[in-house]
Each structure stands twice: as structure tokens, then as C-alpha cells.
Write a protein that holds these residues in place. Structure first.
Motif, PDB file in Angstrom:
ATOM      1  N   PRO A 101      38.815  60.060  51.302  1.00 23.44           N
ATOM      2  CA  PRO A 101      38.843  61.459  50.840  1.00 23.44           C
ATOM      3  C   PRO A 101      37.992  62.380  51.717  1.00 23.44           C
ATOM      4  O   PRO A 101      37.279  61.915  52.608  1.00 23.44           O
ATOM      5  N   SER A 102      38.061  63.663  51.424  1.00 18.64           N
ATOM      6  CA  SER A 102      37.329  64.630  52.241  1.00 18.64           C
ATOM      7  C   SER A 102      35.824  64.445  52.080  1.00 18.64           C
ATOM      8  O   SER A 102      35.337  63.925  51.075  1.00 18.64           O
ATOM      9  N   HIS A 103      35.098  64.898  53.086  1.00 15.56           N
ATOM     10  CA  HIS A 103      33.643  64.790  53.084  1.00 15.56           C
ATOM     11  C   HIS A 103      33.032  65.527  51.891  1.00 15.56           C
ATOM     12  O   HIS A 103      32.121  65.023  51.220  1.00 15.56           O
ATOM     13  N   GLY A 104      33.553  66.728  51.597  1.00 14.26           N
ATOM     14  CA  GLY A 104      32.990  67.530  50.521  1.00 14.26           C
ATOM     15  C   GLY A 104      33.066  66.847  49.172  1.00 14.26           C
ATOM     16  O   GLY A 104      32.100  66.867  48.400  1.00 14.26           O
ATOM     17  N   VAL A 105      34.214  66.236  48.859  1.00 18.11           N
ATOM     18  CA  VAL A 105      34.325  65.601  47.546  1.00 18.11           C
ATOM     19  C   VAL A 105      33.474  64.344  47.461  1.00 18.11           C
ATOM     20  O   VAL A 105      33.019  63.960  46.371  1.00 18.11           O
ATOM     21  N   MET A 106      33.221  63.697  48.606  1.00 18.44           N
ATOM     22  CA  MET A 106      32.324  62.548  48.594  1.00 18.44           C
ATOM     23  C   MET A 106      30.892  62.978  48.281  1.00 18.44           C
ATOM     24  O   MET A 106      30.147  62.284  47.576  1.00 18.44           O
ATOM     25  N   ILE A 107      30.487  64.141  48.813  1.00 14.86           N
ATOM     26  CA  ILE A 107      29.172  64.693  48.461  1.00 14.86           C
ATOM     27  C   ILE A 107      29.133  65.032  46.978  1.00 14.86           C
ATOM     28  O   ILE A 107      28.175  64.717  46.275  1.00 14.86           O
ATOM     29  N   HIS A 108      30.205  65.653  46.500  1.00 13.38           N
ATOM     30  CA  HIS A 108      30.286  66.007  45.083  1.00 13.38           C
ATOM     31  C   HIS A 108      30.153  64.758  44.210  1.00 13.38           C
ATOM     32  O   HIS A 108      29.573  64.812  43.113  1.00 13.38           O
ATOM     33  N   GLY A 109      30.653  63.631  44.697  1.00 13.91           N
ATOM     34  CA  GLY A 109      30.526  62.386  43.959  1.00 13.91           C
ATOM     35  C   GLY A 109      29.085  61.955  43.744  1.00 13.91           C
ATOM     36  O   GLY A 109      28.775  61.218  42.796  1.00 13.91           O
ATOM     37  N   TRP A 110      28.185  62.401  44.616  1.00 12.44           N
ATOM     38  CA  TRP A 110      26.760  62.115  44.473  1.00 12.44           C
ATOM     39  C   TRP A 110      26.063  63.144  43.579  1.00 12.44           C
ATOM     40  O   TRP A 110      24.859  63.042  43.337  1.00 12.44           O
ATOM     41  N   LEU A 111      26.818  64.140  43.098  1.00 12.76           N
ATOM     42  CA  LEU A 111      26.222  65.237  42.323  1.00 12.76           C
ATOM     43  C   LEU A 111      26.927  65.379  40.971  1.00 12.76           C
ATOM     44  O   LEU A 111      27.492  66.434  40.654  1.00 12.76           O
ATOM     45  N   PRO A 112      26.908  64.339  40.149  1.00 15.74           N
ATOM     46  CA  PRO A 112      27.647  64.405  38.883  1.00 15.74           C
ATOM     47  C   PRO A 112      27.152  65.494  37.945  1.00 15.74           C
ATOM     48  O   PRO A 112      27.914  65.984  37.089  1.00 15.74           O
ATOM     49  N   GLU A 113      25.908  65.908  38.108  1.00 13.25           N
ATOM     50  CA  GLU A 113      25.333  66.902  37.217  1.00 13.25           C
ATOM     51  C   GLU A 113      25.942  68.292  37.395  1.00 13.25           C
ATOM     52  O   GLU A 113      25.764  69.176  36.549  1.00 13.25           O
ATOM     53  N   THR A 114      26.670  68.510  38.504  1.00 14.32           N
ATOM     54  CA  THR A 114      27.251  69.836  38.748  1.00 14.32           C
ATOM     55  C   THR A 114      28.469  70.113  37.882  1.00 14.32           C
ATOM     56  O   THR A 114      28.873  71.263  37.740  1.00 14.32           O
ATOM     57  N   GLY A 115      29.093  69.076  37.345  1.00 12.01           N
ATOM     58  CA  GLY A 115      30.337  69.278  36.618  1.00 12.01           C
ATOM     59  C   GLY A 115      31.489  69.500  37.578  1.00 12.01           C
ATOM     60  O   GLY A 115      31.395  69.253  38.785  1.00 12.01           O
ATOM     61  N   SER A 116      32.622  69.975  37.053  1.00 11.45           N
ATOM     62  CA  SER A 116      33.831  70.186  37.850  1.00 11.45           C
ATOM     63  C   SER A 116      33.774  71.558  38.513  1.00 11.45           C
ATOM     64  O   SER A 116      33.766  72.591  37.844  1.00 11.45           O
ATOM     65  N   ILE A 117      33.703  71.575  39.848  1.00  9.62           N
ATOM     66  CA  ILE A 117      33.566  72.821  40.609  1.00  9.62           C
ATOM     67  C   ILE A 117      34.514  72.816  41.794  1.00  9.62           C
ATOM     68  O   ILE A 117      35.114  71.793  42.127  1.00  9.62           O
ATOM     69  N   GLU A 118      34.639  73.970  42.454  1.00  6.99           N
ATOM     70  CA  GLU A 118      35.450  74.042  43.667  1.00  6.99           C
ATOM     71  C   GLU A 118      34.690  73.392  44.821  1.00  6.99           C
ATOM     72  O   GLU A 118      33.492  73.635  45.007  1.00  6.99           O
TER      73      GLU A 118
END
Length: 380
Positions: A101-118
Motif C-alpha cells: 500500500p501507499s506510504h501515507g496509509v502505512m504511516i496512518h497504520g501507526w497512528l490508530p488514535e487519529t481515527g479515519s482521516i484523509e
């Protein structure tokens, strides 16, 4: 439109700084021998230390995405719950941990506290971090988002290790040829570094302390005129075109070190400075800005060799920058690709030197196929 402000900055570097004399302890010796080009390259680039996301024994300590997530979390170290208010994550790199997957969503995977974001992932090399910032900047300007995080990160080190070249060297030995990897592959081993940086971009400045108002971000590409200069996952043919790794067998990929980072050094020297910095004059004129307005000039350079070259071109274009206005941390951080400009801004922002009203000009050249990004900011 709303204004867009960088209200917080952060960076993350892995492990301890690695000095020049320790580099091959981490990177290894190709064919058991010290590099012939190491001393020459280090003498020109003047880098004294850099960071690697693995141990001396070659054990990985962080992924690229993990380092970026740690830089993002650092933005909210004073108030960890505030990370839940992020509504955009925009991340650039030239060394993702995987093709998909894209780099950005992999980073998002390390940030579960952010919730669902763009989440968005601009691709590229050194300019990828600036493209990530521009997306965040535009989203805030349009009042589409309220709390945007832009991040840039690199994990080059696995591609620089000697074991990445061992099959190629053994192939050369079998063919009774000189068992040294070519300079275009060895060159970047002595320049690149791992790490990450992040910015919080909002529509209002900090109530206390400094913020950086983003006045404009502009860029240009010369890929319509020039062939590729730095590349990875491809092999450059005699006619200057790139042949994709997809069109090689697994054996050929290993024999040619197709997944090593390569630099056409001759093309780099001829083109990288003049193409972009000749165009900077046009951009400044179009924006109604002059170099006299600039208090700090932050050029992303891969080597101090290019410092005087940039200075010469700026003088030729009638936009000289006095040396006391230049700011870079290449010597201590190494070349962290897309993250370098973030780390420079972070170091300057936290230095205590900035004063209200001062202007900062960022200049990011990318040699991959000659792209450039420029940004003017004001301290408020």
C-alpha cells in the motif's frame, strides 16, 4: 481564502549519529574491501555524521513509516489527545517500505488514535516532502481541512548495505572483471541518511510563540527536456531511457543491483544547479518577491560541493544571497532526501534565532529527473 501557518515542527532520527570513520562498520565492505570512492565523496560533501535505522549488526530498528509516525506524534507531545483532531495526513518519501500500500496509509497504520482521516502520498524524491506540504497548505487555504499534518521521511540505509551488491560483485569476479561496483552506485552510499520530519499546518497562528505563515509554494520540472539522473528499481540504457525492474528476470535484477540507488554524476554536475536556480528568478518575479526580502535561505543540498555553484548562479541571475543568510544542517544530519528540508526548518524554528516579520526561502532541488520546489514563509 484562509491563511496557512506551520504552527509546530518536529523531527525523528533513529539511533546514534554515525561518524564518517564508522560508516563501513554499518554499511559493510563490498567484496571485503574498503570503498575506493568513499574518501573522495566525503571530502566533497563535507558530511560529518548521519543516522541509520539499524544496528551495527544489521538488525533493523525502525521502518520508514514508523519513523514518520514518531515525528507526527512528537508534534503532539505536549497534548497527546490533540492528535485526534488531525483531519489530513500528507506524507512524502522516496524510499517507502513497500510498493503498495501507499506510504501515507502505512504511516496512518501507526497512528490508530487519529481515527479515519484523509491520507495522501505524493510520490517523488527530494521534492516529495514539499509536495506533501503543498497539499496540506492548499487544503488549509481552501478551508477544506482544519488540522493538517505534512510529513517527510526516508529509510535509505537498507539499499546502501554491502550485501545489496554482493551478487553483482560475484558476477564480475566470475567474468574476470574488476570486482568493484560502479561509481554511480557507490557515490550515494556516502551521502544518504535516515530520519523523518513533520509539520502541523493550521488556519490560525499560535496564540503564543512563533508560527510560519506559508506565503507561497511553487515548483517546476524539466523532465520534458532532460533524462533521468537518479533512479532506483530501473537500469539506465545507453540511449538514456530507463528499463524497469519489471522487465528483468530475478537473476538480472541481482546481477545488475537494479534495486540499488544510482546517480548519473556527470549529468548531476552539469544540470542540477543551473536548471532550477535559473528558474528561481522567474518565480520570484512572478510572485512579486526579491531576495532582498529574504532573511534566511534554506537550500537542500546533497553536498557542500554545490554550495558555491548555487551562489554563482544566483549572482549571475542578479539575486545574490549573502552567506550569513544561508542555513543548512547537511554536515550533521546527512542527506535525508525528502525529509531534509523539514529537518532544516525544525532546527531553525527551534533555534531561538527567528524574529517576527523575518522571511524564510526554502529551495529543494531533486535530481531524479530535475524537479524543483520553492517556498517563501514569514515568521509571525
Amino acid at each position: 481564502m484562509s491563511e496557512a501557518y506551520i504552527t509546530r515542527v518536529s523531527r525523528f532520527v533513529p539511533n546514534e549519529a554515525v561518524a564518517n570513520e564508522d560508516m563501513e562498520t554499518y554499511l559493510g565492505f563490498i567484496n571485503g574491501k574498503s570503498s575506493k570512492s568513499k574518501a573522495i565523496v566525503l571530502r566533497n560533501n563535507k558530511i560529518k555524521s548521519r543516522y541509520y535505522a539499524y544496528t551495527r549488526e544489521g538488525i533493523p530498528t525502525h521502518t520508514n513509516a514508523e519513523m514518520a509516525s514518531l515525528a507526527v506524534k512528537e508534534l503532539f507531545s505536549q497534548n497527546p489527545d490533540e492528535i485526534k483532531e488531525i483531519d489530513l495526513l500528507s506524507c512524502g518519501t522516496s524510499s517507502p517500505d513497500q510498493i503498495m500500500p501507499s506510504h501515507g496509509v502505512m504511516i496512518h497504520g501507526w497512528l490508530p488514535e487519529t481515527g479515519s482521516i484523509e491520507v495522501v502520498s505524493p510520490s517523488g524524491v527530494c521534492c516529495a516532502g514539499m509536495h506533501a506540504l503543498k497539499y496540506a497548505y492548499m487544503s488549509i487555504k481552501l478551508e477544506d481541512k482544519k488540522k493538517a499534518v505534512a510529513a517527510a521521511s526516508e529509510r535509505f540505509s537498507p539499499s546502501l548495505r554491502s550485501d545489496q551488491f554482493e551478487e553483482e560483485v560475484q558476477q564480475l569476479i566470475r567474468l574476470e572483471q574488476n570486482p568493484y561496483v560502479s561509481f554511480d552506485k557507490d557515490f550515494l552510499r556516502w551521502m544518504l541518511s535516515d530520519g523523518a520530519g513533520a509539520f502541523l499546518v493550521e488556519g490560525k497562528p499560535n496564540e503564543t510563540g512563533d508560527s510560519l505563515r506559508i506565503d507561497w509554494i511553487d515548483g517546476c520540472s524539466f523532465a520534458n527536456e532532460e533524462e533521468a539522473c537518479m533512479y532506483m528499481g530501473a537500469h539506465k540504457l545507453d540511449d538514456g531511457t530507463l528499463k524497469s525492474f519489471k522487465d528483468y528476470s530475478n537473476e538480472e535484477i541481482l546481477a545488475k543491483s537494479v534495486f540499488s540507488i544510482k546517480q548519473d554524476v556527470k549529468l548531476l554536475s552539469e544540470k542540477i544547479v543551473k536548471l532550477g536556480f535559473n528558474n528561481l528568478k522567474r518565480i520570484l518575479d512572478a510572485k512579486g518577491a526579491t531576495m532582498d526580502d529574504v532573511d534566511y535561505f534554506l537550500p537542500h543540498i546533497s553536498s557542500y560541493f554545490f554550495e558555491s555553484k548555487i551562489e554563482e548562479v544566483l549572482i549571475e541571475n542578479g539575486i545574490p544571497v549573502p552567506k550569513e543568510k544561508w542555513f543548512t544542517n547537511l554536515a550533521t544530519m546527512g542527506n535525508v532526501g525528502a525529509a531534509s528540508i523539514y529537518m532544516m526548518v525544525e532546527e531553525l524554528f527551534t533555534s531561538g534565532k527567528l524574529k517576527k516579520g523575518e522571511k524564510i526561502l526554502l529551495a529543494v532541488p531533486e535530481s531524479s529527473r530535475f524537479s524543483y520546489m520553492f517556498c517563501l514563509m514569514t515568521v509571525v
